[in-house]
Design a protein around this motif. Structure first.
Motif, PDB file in Angstrom:
ATOM      1  N   HIS A  56      43.557 103.845-103.359  1.00 17.24           N
ATOM      2  CA  HIS A  56      44.637 104.771-103.695  1.00 17.24           C
ATOM      3  C   HIS A  56      45.187 105.371-102.402  1.00 17.24           C
ATOM      4  CE1 HIS A  56      46.696 108.326-105.275  1.00 17.24           C
ATOM      5  NE2 HIS A  56      46.691 107.734-106.444  1.00 17.24           N
ATOM      6  N   PRO A  57      46.533 105.455-102.244  1.00 18.20           N
ATOM      7  CA  PRO A  57      47.117 105.932-100.974  1.00 18.20           C
ATOM      8  C   PRO A  57      46.626 107.320-100.550  1.00 18.20           C
ATOM      9  CG  PRO A  57      48.813 104.918-102.330  1.00 18.20           C
ATOM     10  CD  PRO A  57      47.576 104.979-103.173  1.00 18.20           C
ATOM     11  N   LEU A  58      46.519 108.264-101.491  1.00 16.53           N
ATOM     12  CA  LEU A  58      46.037 109.597-101.141  1.00 16.53           C
ATOM     13  C   LEU A  58      44.590 109.544-100.630  1.00 16.53           C
ATOM     14  CD1 LEU A  58      47.381 111.995-103.939  1.00 16.53           C
ATOM     15  CD2 LEU A  58      47.911 112.071-101.502  1.00 16.53           C
ATOM     16  N   ARG A  59      43.823 108.662-101.237  1.00 12.96           N
ATOM     17  CA  ARG A  59      42.431 108.507-100.814  1.00 12.96           C
ATOM     18  C   ARG A  59      42.364 107.877 -99.430  1.00 12.96           C
ATOM     19  NH1 ARG A  59      37.782 105.583-104.568  1.00 12.96           N
ATOM     20  NH2 ARG A  59      35.971 106.594-103.605  1.00 12.96           N
ATOM     21  N   ALA A  60      43.258 106.937 -99.160  1.00 12.98           N
ATOM     22  CA  ALA A  60      43.298 106.287 -97.839  1.00 12.98           C
ATOM     23  C   ALA A  60      43.667 107.290 -96.756  1.00 12.98           C
ATOM     24  CB  ALA A  60      44.300 105.135 -97.862  1.00 12.98           C
ATOM     25  N   VAL A  61      44.727 108.065 -97.003  1.00 12.57           N
ATOM     26  CA  VAL A  61      45.163 109.070 -96.032  1.00 12.57           C
ATOM     27  C   VAL A  61      44.064 110.103 -95.810  1.00 12.57           C
ATOM     28  CG1 VAL A  61      46.815 110.929 -95.585  1.00 12.57           C
ATOM     29  CG2 VAL A  61      47.605 108.764 -96.540  1.00 12.57           C
ATOM     30  N   GLY A  62      43.458 110.579 -96.910  1.00 17.26           N
ATOM     31  CA  GLY A  62      42.422 111.602 -96.819  1.00 17.26           C
ATOM     32  C   GLY A  62      41.171 111.134 -96.105  1.00 17.26           C
ATOM     33  N   THR A  63      40.773 109.872 -96.329  1.00 19.57           N
ATOM     34  CA  THR A  63      39.575 109.347 -95.673  1.00 19.57           C
ATOM     35  C   THR A  63      39.789 109.208 -94.173  1.00 19.57           C
ATOM     36  OG1 THR A  63      39.034 108.126 -97.700  1.00 19.57           O
ATOM     37  CG2 THR A  63      37.880 107.479 -95.696  1.00 19.57           C
ATOM     38  N   GLU A  64      40.973 108.725 -93.778  1.00 21.44           N
ATOM     39  CA  GLU A  64      41.284 108.664 -92.348  1.00 21.44           C
ATOM     40  C   GLU A  64      41.329 110.068 -91.755  1.00 21.44           C
ATOM     41  OE1 GLU A  64      44.588 106.341 -91.116  1.00 21.44           O
ATOM     42  OE2 GLU A  64      43.933 104.533 -92.162  1.00 21.44           O
ATOM     43  N   GLY A  65      41.872 111.021 -92.521  1.00 21.97           N
ATOM     44  CA  GLY A  65      41.903 112.406 -92.065  1.00 21.97           C
ATOM     45  C   GLY A  65      40.511 112.968 -91.876  1.00 21.97           C
ATOM     46  N   PHE A  66      39.589 112.580 -92.760  1.00 15.77           N
ATOM     47  CA  PHE A  66      38.192 113.036 -92.671  1.00 15.77           C
ATOM     48  C   PHE A  66      37.570 112.589 -91.351  1.00 15.77           C
ATOM     49  CE2 PHE A  66      33.707 111.864 -93.169  1.00 15.77           C
ATOM     50  CZ  PHE A  66      33.150 113.076 -93.564  1.00 15.77           C
ATOM     51  N   PHE A  67      37.694 111.286 -91.051  1.00 22.67           N
ATOM     52  CA  PHE A  67      37.128 110.762 -89.810  1.00 22.67           C
ATOM     53  C   PHE A  67      37.813 111.388 -88.587  1.00 22.67           C
ATOM     54  CE2 PHE A  67      35.762 107.036 -92.457  1.00 22.67           C
ATOM     55  CZ  PHE A  67      34.408 107.146 -92.204  1.00 22.67           C
ATOM     56  N   GLY A  68      39.141 111.457 -88.628  1.00 24.55           N
ATOM     57  CA  GLY A  68      39.880 112.002 -87.500  1.00 24.55           C
ATOM     58  C   GLY A  68      39.536 113.457 -87.233  1.00 24.55           C
ATOM     59  N   PHE A  69      39.426 114.260 -88.298  1.00 23.43           N
ATOM     60  CA  PHE A  69      39.149 115.691 -88.149  1.00 23.43           C
ATOM     61  C   PHE A  69      37.776 115.932 -87.537  1.00 23.43           C
ATOM     62  CE2 PHE A  69      37.293 119.596 -89.926  1.00 23.43           C
ATOM     63  CZ  PHE A  69      38.173 120.539 -89.413  1.00 23.43           C
ATOM     64  N   PHE A  70      36.747 115.289 -88.079  1.00 19.90           N
ATOM     65  CA  PHE A  70      35.387 115.568 -87.615  1.00 19.90           C
ATOM     66  C   PHE A  70      35.103 114.950 -86.244  1.00 19.90           C
ATOM     67  CE2 PHE A  70      34.808 116.575 -92.114  1.00 19.90           C
ATOM     68  CZ  PHE A  70      34.135 117.788 -91.996  1.00 19.90           C
ATOM     69  N   ILE A  71      35.603 113.756 -85.990  1.00 16.66           N
ATOM     70  CA  ILE A  71      35.361 113.129 -84.686  1.00 16.66           C
ATOM     71  C   ILE A  71      36.073 113.896 -83.579  1.00 16.66           C
ATOM     72  CG2 ILE A  71      35.756 111.071 -83.282  1.00 16.66           C
ATOM     73  CD1 ILE A  71      35.351 109.406 -85.822  1.00 16.66           C
ATOM     74  N   LEU A  72      37.356 114.229 -83.808  1.00 20.31           N
ATOM     75  CA  LEU A  72      38.112 114.930 -82.775  1.00 20.31           C
ATOM     76  C   LEU A  72      37.595 116.362 -82.580  1.00 20.31           C
ATOM     77  CD1 LEU A  72      40.352 114.505 -80.769  1.00 20.31           C
ATOM     78  CD2 LEU A  72      42.007 115.261 -82.468  1.00 20.31           C
ATOM     79  N   SER A  73      37.134 117.001 -83.655  1.00 15.92           N
ATOM     80  CA  SER A  73      36.542 118.338 -83.534  1.00 15.92           C
ATOM     81  C   SER A  73      35.307 118.298 -82.635  1.00 15.92           C
ATOM     82  CB  SER A  73      36.165 118.892 -84.910  1.00 15.92           C
ATOM     83  OG  SER A  73      37.314 119.091 -85.707  1.00 15.92           O
ATOM     84  N   LEU A  74      34.469 117.261 -82.788  1.00 14.85           N
ATOM     85  CA  LEU A  74      33.293 117.116 -81.930  1.00 14.85           C
ATOM     86  C   LEU A  74      33.680 116.800 -80.487  1.00 14.85           C
ATOM     87  CD1 LEU A  74      30.907 115.109 -84.306  1.00 14.85           C
ATOM     88  CD2 LEU A  74      30.685 117.502 -83.619  1.00 14.85           C
ATOM     89  N   LEU A  75      34.742 116.018 -80.317  1.00 18.40           N
ATOM     90  CA  LEU A  75      35.181 115.648 -78.971  1.00 18.40           C
ATOM     91  C   LEU A  75      35.738 116.841 -78.197  1.00 18.40           C
ATOM     92  CD1 LEU A  75      36.892 112.171 -79.543  1.00 18.40           C
ATOM     93  CD2 LEU A  75      34.768 112.629 -78.318  1.00 18.40           C
ATOM     94  N   LEU A  76      36.144 117.893 -78.902  1.00 15.29           N
ATOM     95  CA  LEU A  76      36.643 119.080 -78.212  1.00 15.29           C
ATOM     96  C   LEU A  76      35.568 119.681 -77.297  1.00 15.29           C
ATOM     97  CD1 LEU A  76      38.698 120.954 -80.976  1.00 15.29           C
ATOM     98  CD2 LEU A  76      39.571 119.590 -79.070  1.00 15.29           C
ATOM     99  N   ILE A  77      34.295 119.454 -77.628  1.00 12.28           N
ATOM    100  CA  ILE A  77      33.200 120.000 -76.810  1.00 12.28           C
ATOM    101  C   ILE A  77      33.159 119.340 -75.431  1.00 12.28           C
ATOM    102  CG2 ILE A  77      30.703 120.347 -76.653  1.00 12.28           C
ATOM    103  CD1 ILE A  77      30.665 120.418 -79.740  1.00 12.28           C
ATOM    104  N   PRO A  78      33.064 117.981 -75.334  1.00 13.93           N
ATOM    105  CA  PRO A  78      33.097 117.382 -73.983  1.00 13.93           C
ATOM    106  C   PRO A  78      34.442 117.562 -73.293  1.00 13.93           C
ATOM    107  CG  PRO A  78      33.085 115.662 -75.670  1.00 13.93           C
ATOM    108  CD  PRO A  78      32.798 116.952 -76.368  1.00 13.93           C
ATOM    109  N   PHE A  79      35.537 117.586 -74.081  1.00 11.62           N
ATOM    110  CA  PHE A  79      36.861 117.778 -73.475  1.00 11.62           C
ATOM    111  C   PHE A  79      36.939 119.101 -72.719  1.00 11.62           C
ATOM    112  CE2 PHE A  79      39.441 114.950 -76.649  1.00 11.62           C
ATOM    113  CZ  PHE A  79      38.783 113.841 -76.155  1.00 11.62           C
TER     114      PHE A  79
END
Length: 375
Positions: free
Chosen positions: A208-231
């Protein structure tokens, strides 16, 4: 066929929220405030924090999906197609591409105008077409190749307009404008890889398109949030505009927000608008057509340009207008928007039929493909 009030609402919502998304991101870049430990007032230059906010907006689509699913299951006869079961890790590679491309584009938005930012994103057509031929084995028809070459011409015009304006505009240095434009085009290469990955590995699972967008958002949000620490500890010298000259200073961003709460309004506009834009885009595809969605996505560039001129964020440049028109023609040719007109001409009808090839397959790709904007 006349549009219903609901269809008009969806079209207006997509056009409005899509425009707000870019304008609010640029608005945030224009604020100045003191940072941590009473550091001098400086501009809000935090592209990775903005990207985290954008992914939070995409993540909210997953919440909306589950809300709609719960509502549908309460019906006597559920109608919602949830798609096949799938491994969420399928979305990790395209999410990483989305994260990288979005972050680069927010960096570039600090360096160039909002309208040029939106126009240059049309370069995604070039790289998507070429990568589709190379890795998906797709055969592009003559009008699509023509659309690619016309798009290249339009990009050159927009780039020249920025080069000329960079010599006259004190708000952006010429070197920054050129670097920003190049970064936007570089980001479109990564965005094209994302589209090809989605088409090859993700959409064949009928997600489902909403599920696809949301799942990518999930990965992007948590990975980039963690990367803010080394950045926070990676020095990049003069490339960064934050006081410590590191890749991203999230603490400085929060301190600036504390000194100037209006920044929150701009960031919130970016986060909320991307969620509604994705919802509206998917709904427009379902309720009207994918072609209408592409046209509306192009029209928001006009809205962004007009608003930027009205607010005094940039100056009028005729070459930029011409470049935009050429980009619009290139996108129309690539996406086949010229075919309904040619089909009415007897001598061109056969050519249109040959170009369309397998219309069912093309319709599937158009319906499932997600327009990049998220920014």
């Amino acid at each position: 066929m006349a549009w219903t009030k609901y269809q008009l609402f969806l079209a207006g919502l997509m056009l409005t929220t899509g425009s707000i998304n870019t304008l609010s991101a640029k608005w945030a870049d224009m604020f100045s405030a003191k940072g941590c430990k009473d550091s001098p007032e400086h501009t809000f230059s935090h592209p990775f924090v903005q990207a985290v906010g954008m992914f939070l907006g995409e993540l909210s689509c997953l919440v909306v999906f589950h809300m709609l699913l719960c509502h549908d299951r309460r019906r006597p006869e559920p109608k919602m197609n949830t798609g096949q079961s799938f491994n969420p890790l399928l979305f990790l590679p395209p999410a990483l591409c989305d994260m990288t491309a979005t972050s680069i584009m927010y960096v570039a938005l600090n360096m160039t105008s909002a309208s040029s930012f939106q126009m240059l994103r049309g370069a995604v057509i070039i790289f998507t077409g070429l990568l589709s031929v190379a890795f998906l084995g797709r055969r592009l028809v003559a009008s699509q190749w023509t659309g690619i070459f016309v798009t290249i011409l339009g990009l050159v015009m927009v780039g020249l307009a920025d080069f000329i304006s960079g010599n006259k505009d004190d708000s952006h240095k010429l070197s920054d404008v050129v670097t920003g434009d190049l970064l936007i085009i570089m980001a479109q290469v990564i965005a094209a890889v994302q589209m090809v990955l989605e088409e090859k590995f993700v959409y064949k699972h009928d997600v489902h398109p909403l599920r696809a967008v949301g799942t990518e958002g999930f990965f992007g949000f948590f990975i980039l949030s963690l990367l803010l620490i080394p950045f926070f500890y990676i020095p990049v010298g003069s490339f960064s505009n934050n006081p410590r000259h590191v890749l991203e200073d999230a603490l400085d961003a929060f301190c600036q927000i504390g000194h100037n709460p209006m920044i929150v309004l701009a960031l919130l506009g970016n986060t909320v608008s991307i969620a509604f834009f994705n919802f509206a885009g998917i709904s427009v595809t379902k309720e009207i057509s994918a072609t209408t969605r592409m046209v509306l996505d192009s029209l928001r560039t006009v809205v962004i340009w007009v608003v930027s001129l009205a607010l005094g964020w940039e100056q009028f440049h005729g070459l930029q207008v011409l470049g935009f028109i050429v980009l619009l023609v290139g996108a129309a040719l690539y996406n086949g928007l010229h075919r309904p007109l040619l089909a009415k001409i007897p001598c061109c009808a056969n050519m249109v039929e040959e170009e369309e090839g397998n219309p069912a397959e093309r319709a599937r790709l158009l319906d499932e493909g997600r327009v990049q904007e998220e920014t």
